[in-house]
Design a protein around this motif. Structure first.
Motif, PDB file in Angstrom:
ATOM      1  N   ASP A 144      12.196  -0.919  -4.399  1.00  0.00           N
ATOM      2  CA  ASP A 144      11.480  -2.113  -3.932  1.00  0.00           C
ATOM      3  C   ASP A 144      10.114  -1.760  -3.356  1.00  0.00           C
ATOM      4  N   ILE A 145      10.098  -0.747  -2.491  1.00  0.00           N
ATOM      5  CA  ILE A 145       8.842  -0.344  -1.838  1.00  0.00           C
ATOM      6  C   ILE A 145       7.846   0.156  -2.895  1.00  0.00           C
TER       7      ILE A 145
ATOM      8  N   MET B 299      -0.158  -3.308  -4.865  1.00  0.00           N
ATOM      9  CA  MET B 299      -1.214  -3.293  -3.841  1.00  0.00           C
ATOM     10  C   MET B 299      -2.052  -2.029  -3.876  1.00  0.00           C
TER      11      MET B 299
ATOM     12  N   GLU C  71       7.157   4.514   6.403  1.00  0.00           N
ATOM     13  CA  GLU C  71       8.188   3.479   6.569  1.00  0.00           C
ATOM     14  C   GLU C  71       9.484   4.204   6.925  1.00  0.00           C
TER      15      GLU C  71
ATOM     16  N   HIS D 205      19.107   0.761   9.461  1.00  0.00           N
ATOM     17  CA  HIS D 205      19.565  -0.076   8.345  1.00  0.00           C
ATOM     18  C   HIS D 205      20.388   0.721   7.345  1.00  0.00           C
TER      19      HIS D 205
ATOM     20  N   MET E 247      23.566  -5.746   3.452  1.00  0.00           N
ATOM     21  CA  MET E 247      22.952  -6.192   2.198  1.00  0.00           C
ATOM     22  C   MET E 247      23.137  -5.211   1.054  1.00  0.00           C
TER      23      MET E 247
ATOM     24  N   GLY F 136      -0.436  -9.942  -0.180  1.00  0.00           N
ATOM     25  CA  GLY F 136       0.828  -9.198  -0.140  1.00  0.00           C
ATOM     26  C   GLY F 136       1.871  -9.849  -1.035  1.00  0.00           C
ATOM     27  N   PRO F 137       2.566  -9.065  -1.855  1.00  0.00           N
ATOM     28  CA  PRO F 137       3.592  -9.632  -2.737  1.00  0.00           C
ATOM     29  C   PRO F 137       4.779 -10.178  -1.938  1.00  0.00           C
TER      30      PRO F 137
ATOM     31  N   TYR G 261      16.019 -11.717   5.138  1.00  0.00           N
ATOM     32  CA  TYR G 261      16.048 -10.285   5.418  1.00  0.00           C
ATOM     33  C   TYR G 261      16.046 -10.032   6.929  1.00  0.00           C
TER      34      TYR G 261
ATOM     35  N   SER H  87      19.082  -8.461   9.018  1.00  0.00           N
ATOM     36  CA  SER H  87      18.774  -7.185   9.687  1.00  0.00           C
ATOM     37  C   SER H  87      19.099  -7.264  11.169  1.00  0.00           C
TER      38      SER H  87
ATOM     39  N   PHE I 177      -2.075  -1.448  13.817  1.00  0.00           N
ATOM     40  CA  PHE I 177      -1.532  -0.264  13.161  1.00  0.00           C
ATOM     41  C   PHE I 177      -2.656   0.558  12.546  1.00  0.00           C
TER      42      PHE I 177
ATOM     43  N   VAL J  98      -4.879  -4.184  10.287  1.00  0.00           N
ATOM     44  CA  VAL J  98      -3.470  -4.478  10.035  1.00  0.00           C
ATOM     45  C   VAL J  98      -2.736  -4.410  11.372  1.00  0.00           C
TER      46      VAL J  98
ATOM     47  N   GLU K 209      12.437  -0.346  15.799  1.00  0.00           N
ATOM     48  CA  GLU K 209      12.722  -0.348  14.358  1.00  0.00           C
ATOM     49  C   GLU K 209      11.717  -1.300  13.719  1.00  0.00           C
TER      50      GLU K 209
ATOM     51  N   LEU L 134      10.533  -3.324  10.795  1.00  0.00           N
ATOM     52  CA  LEU L 134      11.188  -3.779   9.562  1.00  0.00           C
ATOM     53  C   LEU L 134      10.296  -3.543   8.346  1.00  0.00           C
ATOM     54  N   GLY L 135       9.004  -3.533   8.572  1.00  0.00           N
ATOM     55  CA  GLY L 135       8.070  -3.061   7.539  1.00  0.00           C
ATOM     56  C   GLY L 135       8.025  -3.865   6.255  1.00  0.00           C
ATOM     57  N   MET L 136       7.606  -3.189   5.200  1.00  0.00           N
ATOM     58  CA  MET L 136       7.350  -3.833   3.910  1.00  0.00           C
ATOM     59  C   MET L 136       8.608  -4.421   3.269  1.00  0.00           C
ATOM     60  N   HIS L 137       9.780  -3.958   3.727  1.00  0.00           N
ATOM     61  CA  HIS L 137      11.036  -4.472   3.175  1.00  0.00           C
ATOM     62  C   HIS L 137      11.113  -5.985   3.294  1.00  0.00           C
TER      63      HIS L 137
ATOM     64  N   ARG M 255       8.962  -8.152   2.777  1.00  0.00           N
ATOM     65  CA  ARG M 255       8.308  -8.903   1.700  1.00  0.00           C
ATOM     66  C   ARG M 255       8.741  -8.461   0.312  1.00  0.00           C
ATOM     67  N   CYS M 256       9.553  -7.406   0.231  1.00  0.00           N
ATOM     68  CA  CYS M 256       9.876  -6.914  -1.116  1.00  0.00           C
ATOM     69  C   CYS M 256      11.341  -6.580  -1.339  1.00  0.00           C
ATOM     70  N   SER M 257      12.208  -6.845  -0.373  1.00  0.00           N
ATOM     71  CA  SER M 257      13.584  -6.399  -0.575  1.00  0.00           C
ATOM     72  C   SER M 257      14.295  -7.218  -1.645  1.00  0.00           C
TER      73      SER M 257
END
Lengths: 390, 390
Positions: free
Chosen positions: A157-158, A165, A277, A282, A288, B10-11, B150, B154, B246, B254, B277, B279-282, B284-286
């Protein structure tokens, strides 16, 4: 007959399935007790009756992550072991069962020996559990399959996200669990279908990579594909450096943070936009990504422990032994707790380090066959090479 | 008729469903082009023919995360907008469609105006997409439902894990996306069933909390439950402090890292074992947390954009308007791009801030009804209060 069962160490997504597999299969005339918060509860005599309504309540946790009895990390000194055995004697508990990993099995072994020293006839059984898969004497342990599934899906996924991007950022560094063993990090490559698919680089604790070599590899990958998805085990360290520690919790050091170091390195030395990341907790608790095969095996190891109690076995852990037939087959066999305890952390074997395809073939059945046959991911690069109108 | 479609920003896990919904519904006699890498591809005239085999290839991405045409963040200056319109004129493209969020819609609006200035009759349609749900003029945007799912799952999983381990560590701080809007962070509380369930504290960008008050709240929660699961939006900042950044990627700042600051604060001031923790890019893409309702709506907004092209609509974004009937109903209506562009970031409204139950009722249908009715999670605390044998 009085039997006590506990859960110890970091939970997994299927540790409760093992507990319920055990409870479902134990003799009806046995008196069951749940040990709260792992070995801490054993030492402090925090037991609960598992009968009637309470037993049904616990069964409801079968498919839920986390350890429903409470788990924990607890330093079991010799004094505390003696105290624990005294409680068992006082409570007239003849059988003790723990679901856990390396530390849990070593502690069970010590309790077994201590009871013998004190002339108490204690039956002791271990049920394997670890997301790190670093437990000796078993092909793999329940919990690992689901964690590996989480890691493999996350990496795919990442990578898809980063590919979309790459005009904005070029490098992602995923950090996995695994302590000193690379099983989980290596699992990130399972769903890779071609060289241009990520992860493009996997850094294992078993590897020793020079910083300079790492940077030149990243540079090459970005030149070739416009991006780099890197996976790094928390236990990985660059040649000549020590492992990165996230923290010390209650005297126990916790690995973590190497991906952040690598992020800084890539930014500073290569001038690329990079982001670490950390997959974090998790991996061991995501509802999930549960592998049904993993959950089934967790349940079966619990069931088998109950059967072995009836058969009088003791001083053993339930181990999964893969059979070398066509397809995926295994049997559950007793493994000496002492042998498991003395085995230490099981690292990724040389065969799997040098032949990653053999590792993936070994791994595939554990994460469930429902994701292996996803439609092939067509890459934008392929599209890009087609006719354009400009 | 020549039509070009692109994906920008962002996807999400369902942005490709919108693209395929569009492609599936467009007139067969239209000549279709895919714009690569968002607005960068438009300015640099990187278009690909979407016909025959290529069209079928793109359709295979329907259920996969990431933006299959390539997306990106690209600074669209006035000069570049003129250049983009010139390319559209030269290529004789009469219709342009972009799938994106706030920035994308504002850019589309400018392109629309520039074409008019240059006397070119350009049809312009926007398809909404954002995981942050900060897009004006629509009840919500495709992509948010899956990201919220997600986050909610989570938070529940991490809370279960922490509860098992509270003799080892007491505080987890989950950091969500959302920029200046608290939609995603607030979603973390959806699956909470009682006060003792986590998340115990949710910190939104819309809130202003003093550091001292935060610390005393955490202390109280840990005293009460032995642990605290905290959720913090990346856009949250303590009263009197600025947001934590960040990084700056290609001139775009960002947000990120506030959870790390809070982790340090809790460790130092309260002496508790704490862990951030991100959660990051997951989010938007999990592929693991896709909401089927969200994917369906993504597909439908794409389909509707195609219908509106036939109907001659222009200068509008497809918006989702919820109908106040029993159950969940919505219609898709055109919303002026200028109005969307001028609306800025849509924050969580006061009603949802003060009545979290109303927010959860609003949210429930978007994340899919297959997780709402999970078996109730029975807490160890309940078990603990039952009879023990000691």
């Amino acid at each position: 007959m009085k039997i006590a069962i506990g859960q110890s160490g970091g939970p997994t997504a299927v540790i409760n399935a093992s507990l319920v597999g055990f409870l479902d299969s134990i003799n009806e005339d046995a008196q069951l007790f749940g040990i709260q918060n792992g070995y801490e509860g054993l030492v402090n005599n925090e037991l609960i009756n598992l009968e009637g309504q309470m037993l049904n309540r616990v069964r409801e946790f079968k498919n839920l992550p986390g350890a429903c009895l409470g788990s924990g990390r607890y330093k079991l000194t010799d004094d505390k072991i003696i105290q624990a055995v005294k409680h068992l004697i006082k409570n007239d508990i003849q059988t003790i069962v723990f679901i856990g990993g390396n530390g849990t099995m070593a502690a069970l072994d010590k309790i077994c020996q201590q009871a013998r020293l004190m002339g108490y006839d204690l039956q002791v059984i271990g049920i394997p559990k670890t997301v790190d898969n670093d437990l000796c004497g078993t092909d793999h342990a329940p919990g690992f399959g689901s964690a590996a599934r989480y890691v493999a899906l996350s990496a795919r996924d990442i990578n898809s996200d980063l590919e979309s991007m790459k005009n904005f950022e070029q490098v992602r560094i995923l950090e996995t669990m695994g302590r000193n063993a690379g099983w989980l990090a290596a699992s990130s490559g399972l769903l890779k279908q071609s060289d241009e698919d990520g992860p493009h680089l996997i850094c294992l604790p078993e590897d020793k990579i020079e910083k300079g070599h790492f940077l030149s590899q990243v540079k090459e990958i970005v030149q070739e594909y416009g991006m780099a998805t890197i996976v790094m085990s928390e236990g990985f360290n660059f040649a000549g450096e020590s492992q990165t520690q996230f923290a010390s919790f209650n005297g126990r050091s916790v690995l973590g943070g190497i991906s952040k170091d690598a992020e800084q390195l890539v930014k500073q030395e290569l001038g690329l936009a990079a982001r670490a990341e950390i997959l974090g907790m998790h991996q061991r608790c995501s509802s999930m990504a549960v592998s049904f095969q993993d959950r089934l095996e967790a349940y079966k190891t619990g069931h088998t422990a109950a059967e072995w109690i009836k058969a009088g076995k003791s001083g053993v852990m339930v181990s999964i032994q893969r059979q070398q037939h066509i397809g995926y087959n295994y049997i559950l066999e007793p493994q000496s707790l002492t042998r498991v305890a003395n085995g230490g952390e099981k690292l990724l074997p040389i065969e799997f380090l040098t032949h990653r395809d053999r590792f993936y073939k070994w791994l595939e059945p554990l994460i469930g066959d429902d994701i292996i046959n996803y439609p092939p991911s067509l890459k934008r690069r392929i599209i890009k090479h087609e006719q354009t109108i400009c």
